[in-house]
Scaffold this active site. Structure first.
Site, short mmCIF file in Angstrom:
data_model
loop_
_atom_site.label_atom_id
_atom_site.label_comp_id
_atom_site.label_asym_id
_atom_site.label_seq_id
_atom_site.Cartn_x
_atom_site.Cartn_y
_atom_site.Cartn_z
N HIS A 113 21.54 -35.79 35.01
CA HIS A 113 21.40 -35.29 33.64
C HIS A 113 20.72 -36.33 32.76
O HIS A 113 19.78 -36.01 32.01
CB HIS A 113 22.79 -34.94 33.09
CG HIS A 113 22.78 -34.41 31.70
ND1 HIS A 113 22.93 -33.07 31.42
CD2 HIS A 113 22.66 -35.03 30.50
CE1 HIS A 113 22.89 -32.89 30.11
NE2 HIS A 113 22.73 -34.07 29.52
N GLU A 114 21.15 -37.58 32.86
CA GLU A 114 20.59 -38.63 32.01
C GLU A 114 19.16 -38.99 32.40
O GLU A 114 18.33 -39.26 31.53
CB GLU A 114 21.50 -39.87 32.01
CG GLU A 114 22.93 -39.60 31.57
CD GLU A 114 23.10 -38.75 30.32
OE1 GLU A 114 22.21 -38.76 29.43
OE2 GLU A 114 24.13 -38.06 30.21
N CYS A 120 25.75 -30.84 26.54
CA CYS A 120 25.06 -32.08 26.15
C CYS A 120 25.39 -32.38 24.70
O CYS A 120 25.31 -31.50 23.84
CB CYS A 120 23.56 -31.91 26.34
SG CYS A 120 22.63 -33.39 25.93
N HIS A 160 16.94 -36.61 30.79
CA HIS A 160 16.66 -37.01 29.42
C HIS A 160 15.49 -38.01 29.38
O HIS A 160 14.59 -37.88 28.55
CB HIS A 160 17.89 -37.67 28.77
CG HIS A 160 18.80 -36.72 28.08
ND1 HIS A 160 18.44 -35.99 26.97
CD2 HIS A 160 20.09 -36.38 28.34
CE1 HIS A 160 19.46 -35.26 26.58
NE2 HIS A 160 20.48 -35.47 27.39
#
Length: 137
Positions: A127-128, A85, A131
């Site tokens: 993954h995003e 990341c 976040h």
């Protein structure tokens, strides 16, 4: 405008608020920042530039895509992988992802879209969205 990337785990762990049409400029800045880091980054969420809104941008097999308020409706075929990341120092970390995900989001006109993504784009989106949810790998 290219923005500075946030590296503070505390700030990155704050859950993002829903995006609105007033956040279109943030999405543009986020995309500019992703493009500036394209050699080492394939996706970004707005909290990575210090804005806690549910906006992600990513390289969708050669075309940049922006999603406002993305959410995973269905996930199948789990697997273990390692991811790095741009916001987190250190090497790749182990995490669980799904090979196929069905996602609902809003486009730049804030129209609702639903699509199933598989493989690499699905991994980036997961993954995003993590976040956006304040989850760090």
């Amino acid at each position: 405008m290219v923005k500075e990337v946030v590296h503070d785990p505390f700030l990155l762990s704050i859950k993002s608020e829903p995006a609105t049409p007033e956040d279109l400029e943030t999405a543009k800045d986020l995309l500019d920042t992703l493009i500036a880091h394209k050699d080492g980054c394939v996706g970004m969420a707005a909290n990575m530039i210090g804005i806690h809104k549910r906006i992600i941008v990513f390289d969708n097999e050669g075309t940049y895509m922006t999603m406002f308020n993305p959410e995973i409706l269905k996930a199948s075929d789990p697997y273990e992988t390692e991811e790095g990341c741009l916001s987190l120092l250190g090497g790749p970390r182990k995490c669980k992802r799904f090979q196929s995900i069905k996602v609902r989001w809003q486009n730049e006109q804030f129209q609702i879209r639903i699509k199933t993504f598989t493989g690499w784009p699905a991994q980036i989106i997961q993954h995003e969205i993590d976040h956006c949810n304040g989850i760090l790998i």
